[in-house]
Write an enzyme that holds these catalytic residues in place. Sequence first.
Site, mmCIF file in Angstrom:
data_model
loop_
_atom_site.group_PDB
_atom_site.id
_atom_site.type_symbol
_atom_site.label_atom_id
_atom_site.label_comp_id
_atom_site.label_asym_id
_atom_site.label_seq_id
_atom_site.Cartn_x
_atom_site.Cartn_y
_atom_site.Cartn_z
ATOM 1 N N SER A 100 1.294 -0.714 1.993
ATOM 2 C CA SER A 100 0.124 -0.476 2.873
ATOM 3 C C SER A 100 -1.061 -1.292 2.378
ATOM 4 C CB SER A 100 0.010 1.111 2.852
ATOM 5 O OG SER A 100 -0.614 1.233 4.328
ATOM 6 N N GLU A 101 -1.428 -1.830 3.274
ATOM 7 C CA GLU A 101 -2.654 -2.979 3.041
ATOM 8 C C GLU A 101 -3.926 -2.442 2.481
ATOM 9 O OE1 GLU A 101 -1.467 -2.585 6.004
ATOM 10 O OE2 GLU A 101 -2.913 -2.814 7.575
ATOM 11 N N ASN A 102 -4.042 -0.813 2.671
ATOM 12 C CA ASN A 102 -5.416 -0.306 1.954
ATOM 13 C C ASN A 102 -5.088 -0.145 0.228
ATOM 14 O OD1 ASN A 102 -3.207 1.550 2.852
ATOM 15 N ND2 ASN A 102 -4.731 3.029 2.332
ATOM 16 N N SER B 267 -4.524 -6.752 -2.396
ATOM 17 C CA SER B 267 -3.611 -6.249 -1.677
ATOM 18 C C SER B 267 -3.537 -7.649 -0.585
ATOM 19 C CB SER B 267 -4.027 -5.057 -0.649
ATOM 20 O OG SER B 267 -3.327 -4.802 0.376
#
Lengths: 232, 218
Positions: free
Chosen positions: B46-48, B88
Amino acid sequence: MINKTVANVREACEGIEDGMTFMLGGFGLCGIPENIINELVRRNIQNVTCISNNAGVDDFGLGLLLKKHQIKKMISSYVGENAEFERQMLSGEMEVELVPQGTLAQRCEAARTGIPAFYTPAGYGTEVAEGKETREFGGKMHIMEKAFEADFSFVKAWKGDEAGNLIFKGTARNFNPAMCGAGKITVAEVEELVPAGELDPNQVHIPGIFVQRIFQGEKYEKRIEQLTVRKK
Amino acid sequence: MALSKEQIAQRIAKEVKDGYYVNLGIGIPTLVANFVRDDIDVEFQSENGILGMGPFPFEGEEDPDLINAGKQTITALPGASFFDSAMSFGMIRGQHVDLTILGAMEVSQNGDIANWKIPGKMVKGMGGAMDLVASAENIIVAMMHTNRAGESKLLKQCSLPLTGVACVKKIVSNLAVIEIRDGKFHLLERAPGVSVEEIQKATEGEMVVDGEIPEMKF
């Protein structure tokens, strides 16, 4: 040890002025500098530009500044959670620059690491690329993006020590590390401030050199934006 | 019968291979995690800032410091790691993520995608979508074939502001599995009971139908 501690949020925000540019860490409401945001609201600082991935929700986070019309310009990647934001943007009351999320992070990282600009493929061929220099590398087109310039970086960490070393927790890390040292002055608020020597140097995420002021936040609400659970 | 959103996710899950790092977008793509075979090893990014994202937490065990890119509370599986946003997107731009699955409002026959803005109506921002589509080698779009008015979303040219150009390689819609190659849509599979003619009618862009088109298997 160079001691970076300040007594409280008021001291931590010394020197902020109307019209300045602030970077604020956080993703949604996760890992936002809650105490500093409350102080910005209390001081009623005006016409600020905020660099932050999101803009909070209507009654928490940066939404609090929005509601009082303190923000002149927002630089964000996603603002979908905030109805007041959309209203101010569509009515033209507030200026908005939407930036791809990875570019946003890298423009912070570039600022703190002394890289004036960089090339990324993100946004090539879209309206994000309008007016920007483009260049081909390895047969693929890229656009040039510039490092941000900010007066203050406001970040939130889980633990910190007097030397300004920071440790983050979970996905509350997000944009905070890239913003440390990216603004002229970096202010870190932490849930737990410990004396120098208590953090294991092996576990430090951000060295204190990137932090000018550190304090322990008075309280943390840590609101959850989308509570999703399963039954036991 | 056209597929439900769950069935679209179920069909896409078959594209997820052993050893893949996968980024899932918001909406139908999120559901894909529920259908991935449990005899293969896959990690969701998840890019966070998490690799090794797990299911939603049990009631009462939610942690405000642990969310996905949709801001939902999640868990971290054994072997998970956390990292900052710059790293990320370094993973994403550096093409270390094997598969990206995201939604779309429109896709064109040369692989352009639009999914972030309807001028004057919806301006929520692109989030990480522009970075993902610009860098990922392997992108699958999960979408409905037509809008509520019945108009095609698989077009000659996108009408909405673009998210990325010439980047989509595969679409799984409620009607079909389609590959994008040589500037054209290529029909690979039909939803069970949906005819080639129905798919043709729902596709505004140029679509190649080569031989017998099989029904999807789940």
